[in-house]
Enzyme design. Structure first.
Site, mmCIF file in Angstrom:
data_model
loop_
_atom_site.group_PDB
_atom_site.id
_atom_site.type_symbol
_atom_site.label_atom_id
_atom_site.label_comp_id
_atom_site.label_asym_id
_atom_site.label_seq_id
_atom_site.Cartn_x
_atom_site.Cartn_y
_atom_site.Cartn_z
ATOM 1 N N ASP A 55 0.868 -1.175 0.000
ATOM 2 C CA ASP A 55 0.000 0.000 0.000
ATOM 3 C C ASP A 55 0.904 1.223 0.000
ATOM 4 O OD1 ASP A 55 -3.237 0.250 0.911
ATOM 5 O OD2 ASP A 55 -2.042 2.086 1.061
ATOM 6 N N ASP A 82 3.892 2.635 -4.247
ATOM 7 C CA ASP A 82 3.038 3.562 -4.985
ATOM 8 C C ASP A 82 3.006 3.051 -6.420
ATOM 9 O OD1 ASP A 82 1.911 5.621 -6.463
ATOM 10 O OD2 ASP A 82 3.005 7.210 -5.429
ATOM 11 N N VAL A 83 1.841 2.602 -6.884
ATOM 12 C CA VAL A 83 1.769 1.963 -8.204
ATOM 13 C C VAL A 83 1.996 2.938 -9.353
ATOM 14 C CG1 VAL A 83 0.257 0.125 -7.358
ATOM 15 C CG2 VAL A 83 -0.760 2.187 -8.399
ATOM 16 N N ASN A 109 -5.283 -4.403 -6.893
ATOM 17 C CA ASN A 109 -6.469 -3.808 -6.271
ATOM 18 C C ASN A 109 -6.399 -2.284 -6.214
ATOM 19 O OD1 ASN A 109 -8.931 -3.902 -4.485
ATOM 20 N ND2 ASN A 109 -7.459 -3.022 -3.038
ATOM 21 N N TYR A 175 -13.088 7.554 -13.763
ATOM 22 C CA TYR A 175 -13.026 6.252 -13.096
ATOM 23 C C TYR A 175 -13.592 5.148 -13.989
ATOM 24 C CZ TYR A 175 -13.595 2.799 -9.327
ATOM 25 O OH TYR A 175 -13.526 1.678 -8.544
ATOM 26 N N LYS A 179 -11.654 1.877 -15.475
ATOM 27 C CA LYS A 179 -12.079 0.508 -15.192
ATOM 28 C C LYS A 179 -12.445 -0.242 -16.473
ATOM 29 C CE LYS A 179 -11.616 0.329 -10.702
ATOM 30 N NZ LYS A 179 -10.616 -0.567 -10.071
ATOM 31 N N ALA A 208 -19.435 -2.020 -2.551
ATOM 32 C CA ALA A 208 -18.945 -2.859 -1.449
ATOM 33 C C ALA A 208 -18.864 -2.022 -0.183
ATOM 34 C CB ALA A 208 -17.576 -3.448 -1.781
#
Length: 267
Positions: A55, A82-83, A109, A175, A179, A208
């Site tokens: 994370d 950090d992606v 994720n 977003y 996706k 969720a």
């Protein structure tokens, strides 16, 4: 189901583990906190995996590591990542392989949302969401695939997409585009590495349960989104995590390039 009625969420943290991932080394990005990533990490551990938590929030990551360490001991390891930083991503994959000897499953994720109408959206807002959610998934997948191929092939990648990759929602253009890109990327990447015995699939959750949701979405809007679901409620994070664990496991050995909707909403 009559309007206004809903099926209550199961009062459990999920079914007992069945060793679906016994012996496998799994990396989970955005695994700190209390959302889907944390639920995925715990589910993989419950299924017998050795799990690398990652994370960008170092304090939350350390807390998640400490919590899981008490139950799962040396099967848990963590490394901040950090992606959006290629060096971090490379270090994450190489670190996982050095710690546990190999990498079997990469679970992407990490994602970033927000709400902004297109006419008021800045280039920076658009780029930030795409960089974390889509390009971050690409960076982590690329690094994982290189490691898996170097090991001799085999393995699985599971990406976290969203039903917004299929349907429209106001204020979510960046977003949803990201996706939808994750879905298309998943299908193409699956074909690129099929010859190496590596599977690439995705889940597409809808709503969720997460404590942070009420801070970014109003209660009436949350209730409206829940009513769109067949069960009239949001999913529990563990209900998404169990599907991810299935896709990561050998039970899904002939499944690749698929996007599974963890929701009644799909094309």
């Amino acid at each position: 189901m009559p309007e206004g009625h809903h099926l209550d969420a199961p009062d459990t943290a999920g079914p007992d583990g069945r060793e679906l991932l016994a012996g496998k080394v799994v990396v989970v990005t955005a695994a700190a906190g209390t959302g889907i990533g944390a639920a995925i990490a715990e589910r993989c551990l419950a299924e017998g995996a050795r799990v690398v938590l990652s994370d960008r929030h170092e304090r939350r990551l350390a807390a998640a590591h400490e919590r899981l360490l008490t139950t799962y001991g040396k099967r848990v390891w963590s490394l901040p990542c950090d992606v959006t930083d290629e060096r971090d991503v490379t270090a994450l994959v190489s670190g996982a392989a050095a710690e546990f000897g190999r990498l079997d499953v990469m679970i992407n994720n990490a994602g970033l949302g927000g709400e902004r109408a297109v006419d008021r959206m800045t280039d920076d807002e658009w780029s930030r969401v795409l960089d974390v959610t889509l390009t971050g998934t690409f960076r982590c997948t690329r690094a994982a695939l290189r490691q898996m191929i170097a090991q001799g092939g085999g393995g699985a990648v599971v990406n976290n997409a969203s039903v917004l990759g299929w349907r429209a929602q106001a204020g979510q253009a960046h977003y949803a585009a990201a996706k939808a890109g994750v879905m298309a990327f998943t299908r193409c990447a699956a074909l690129d590495v099929a010859a190496h015995g590596i599977r690439v699939n995705a889940v597409a959750p809808s709503l969720a349960t997460h404590p942070f949701l009420s801070k970014v979405i109003s209660e009436p809007e949350l209730a409206g989104l829940a009513r769109r679901e067949a069960f009239g409620r949001a999913a529990q994070p563990w209900e998404v995590a169990t599907v991810v664990a299935f896709l990561a496991s050998d039970y899904a050995s002939y499944l690749t390039g698929e996007v599974i909707s963890v929701s009644s909403q799909h094309p």
